[in-house]
Design a protein around this motif. Structure first.
Motif, PDB file in Angstrom:
ATOM      1  N   ALA A   1       1.027  -1.228   0.080  1.00 46.80           N
ATOM      2  CA  ALA A   1       0.155  -0.208   0.047  1.00 46.80           C
ATOM      3  C   ALA A   1       0.904   1.207  -0.108  1.00 46.80           C
ATOM      4  CB  ALA A   1      -0.772   0.242   1.155  1.00 46.80           C
ATOM      5  N   VAL A   2       1.931   1.306   0.895  1.00 46.61           N
ATOM      6  CA  VAL A   2       3.006   2.379   0.640  1.00 46.61           C
ATOM      7  C   VAL A   2       3.607   2.574  -0.474  1.00 46.61           C
ATOM      8  CG1 VAL A   2       5.062   3.276   1.664  1.00 46.61           C
ATOM      9  CG2 VAL A   2       3.412   2.303   3.131  1.00 46.61           C
TER      10      VAL A   2
ATOM     11  N   ALA B   1       2.515   1.293  -3.685  1.00 49.51           N
ATOM     12  CA  ALA B   1       1.362   1.903  -4.556  1.00 49.51           C
ATOM     13  C   ALA B   1       0.930   3.402  -4.391  1.00 49.51           C
ATOM     14  CB  ALA B   1       0.083   1.016  -4.370  1.00 49.51           C
ATOM     15  N   GLY B   2       0.895   3.904  -3.010  1.00 52.49           N
ATOM     16  CA  GLY B   2       0.585   5.060  -2.792  1.00 52.49           C
ATOM     17  C   GLY B   2       1.664   6.267  -3.315  1.00 52.49           C
TER      18      GLY B   2
ATOM     19  N   VAL C   1      -7.261   3.240  -8.154  1.00 55.14           N
ATOM     20  CA  VAL C   1      -7.782   2.667  -6.981  1.00 55.14           C
ATOM     21  C   VAL C   1      -8.518   1.408  -7.435  1.00 55.14           C
ATOM     22  CG1 VAL C   1      -9.668   2.811  -5.240  1.00 55.14           C
ATOM     23  CG2 VAL C   1      -8.167   4.826  -5.675  1.00 55.14           C
TER      24      VAL C   1
ATOM     25  N   HIS D   1      -6.168  -1.029  -8.126  1.00 51.46           N
ATOM     26  CA  HIS D   1      -5.322  -1.893  -7.098  1.00 51.46           C
ATOM     27  C   HIS D   1      -6.470  -2.697  -6.435  1.00 51.46           C
ATOM     28  CE1 HIS D   1      -2.214  -1.938  -4.094  1.00 51.46           C
ATOM     29  NE2 HIS D   1      -3.100  -1.792  -3.247  1.00 51.46           N
ATOM     30  N   GLN D   2      -7.781  -2.098  -6.281  1.00 50.00           N
ATOM     31  CA  GLN D   2      -8.660  -2.927  -5.599  1.00 50.00           C
ATOM     32  C   GLN D   2      -8.968  -4.406  -6.409  1.00 50.00           C
ATOM     33  OE1 GLN D   2      -9.894  -2.588  -2.735  1.00 50.00           O
ATOM     34  NE2 GLN D   2     -10.246  -0.642  -2.163  1.00 50.00           N
TER      35      GLN D   2
ATOM     36  N   MET E   1      -8.116  -3.489  -0.462  1.00 56.86           N
ATOM     37  CA  MET E   1      -7.591  -2.841   0.524  1.00 56.86           C
ATOM     38  C   MET E   1      -8.196  -2.873   1.820  1.00 56.86           C
ATOM     39  SD  MET E   1      -5.399   0.484  -1.105  1.00 56.86           S
ATOM     40  CE  MET E   1      -6.947   1.214  -1.699  1.00 56.86           C
TER      41      MET E   1
ATOM     42  N   GLU F   1      -5.121  -0.417   5.233  1.00 54.05           N
ATOM     43  CA  GLU F   1      -4.414  -0.255   4.173  1.00 54.05           C
ATOM     44  C   GLU F   1      -4.558   0.984   3.130  1.00 54.05           C
ATOM     45  OE1 GLU F   1      -3.215  -4.993   3.032  1.00 54.05           O
ATOM     46  OE2 GLU F   1      -4.960  -3.804   2.444  1.00 54.05           O
ATOM     47  N   SER F   2      -5.964   1.483   3.231  1.00 51.25           N
ATOM     48  CA  SER F   2      -6.532   2.528   2.576  1.00 51.25           C
ATOM     49  C   SER F   2      -5.817   3.847   3.267  1.00 51.25           C
ATOM     50  CB  SER F   2      -8.092   2.642   2.536  1.00 51.25           C
ATOM     51  OG  SER F   2      -8.539   1.373   1.801  1.00 51.25           O
TER      52      SER F   2
ATOM     53  N   TYR G   1      -2.321   4.062   2.250  1.00 48.26           N
ATOM     54  CA  TYR G   1      -2.217   4.594   0.797  1.00 48.26           C
ATOM     55  C   TYR G   1      -2.421   5.816   0.580  1.00 48.26           C
ATOM     56  CZ  TYR G   1      -3.686   4.242  -4.209  1.00 48.26           C
ATOM     57  OH  TYR G   1      -3.831   4.457  -5.531  1.00 48.26           O
TER      58      TYR G   1
ATOM     59  N   ILE H   1       0.261   8.981  -0.767  1.00 45.84           N
ATOM     60  CA  ILE H   1       0.079   9.622  -1.799  1.00 45.84           C
ATOM     61  C   ILE H   1       0.164  11.208  -1.303  1.00 45.84           C
ATOM     62  CG2 ILE H   1      -2.026  10.680  -3.030  1.00 45.84           C
ATOM     63  CD1 ILE H   1      -2.975   8.031  -3.302  1.00 45.84           C
TER      64      ILE H   1
END
Length: 207
Positions: free
Chosen positions: A4-5, A7-8, A137, A140-141, A146, A150-151, A154, A158
């Motif tokens: 998540a980190v 991806a963000g 999003v 990713h979902q 997530m 995690e959201s 994320y 961002i």
């Protein structure tokens, strides 16, 4: 959490790094004022990006449906504001002489609060981040749904990515202002940046 980190961070930098009209305007303003003012502008832009990211996570496809009908008007409204700002920079450089270039964005005085609100508004007028984040999003979902935690991670990543890049641009603007101390350099910089702002703004408006 690590995914998540990452991806963000990729999402935030992917949106913020392409230099557009707002970024050029912010660099020019910071060069003419102070890093404090530029940093406030940078955080305003990052706030708008973060707001769209949160809306994408919470609203999903409904955000795109809401934005799509006003996509064109929002782009042209942003272009109109950018065009006025670019014209002020260029007019000051050409009419009042070289010394005016350094003051072009400072009349009326640009306070950090005003810079924050201005760049928050300019960035928010661009509907591209809404579509960008909704697409990311959903993708990713689809790969890995997530959780709530995690959201949050994320979205935090961002925000960090967007803010750090905008602050880097502001710092570059301040260094540019310190380097171009000569009257001719300030005049040329103001003229070139105003034309670049206008061109990039028009490109954004026509999609």
């Amino acid at each position: 959490m690590t995914a998540a980190v990452v991806a963000g961070l990729l999402a935030g930098y992917g949106l913020a790094m392409p230099v557009g009209a707002v970024a050029v305007l912010m660099v020019n303003m910071t060069a003419a004022t102070s890093f404090r003012t530029g940093a406030a502008a940078a955080l305003g832009a990052a706030t708008a990006d973060s707001g769209y990211a949160v809306a994408a996570v919470l609203g999903g496809s409904s955000l795109v449906v809401a934005v799509r009908p006003v996509l064109g008007p929002l782009r042209w409204a942003a272009f109109a504001i950018l065009a006025v700002m670019a014209a002020r920079v260029l007019r000051a450089a050409l009419r009042r002489g070289p010394d005016a270039a350094a003051d072009a964005t400072a009349h009326p005085p640009v306070t950090p609060l005003r810079a924050y609100v201005t760049y928050l508004s300019l960035t928010a007028l661009n509907p591209w981040p809404a579509i960008y984040f909704v697409t990311l999003v959903f993708g990713h979902q689809a790969q890995q749904p997530m959780s709530g935690a995690e959201s949050v991670v994320y979205l935090t990543a961002i925000t960090f990515a967007s803010a750090s890049w905008q602050l880097l641009l502001a710092g570059g603007g301040r260094l540019l202002g310190g380097a171009l101390t000569g009257p001719r350099g300030r005049t040329v910089t103001a003229a070139v940046s105003s034309c670049l702002i206008l061109g990039l703004g028009l490109h954004m408006a026509v999609g």
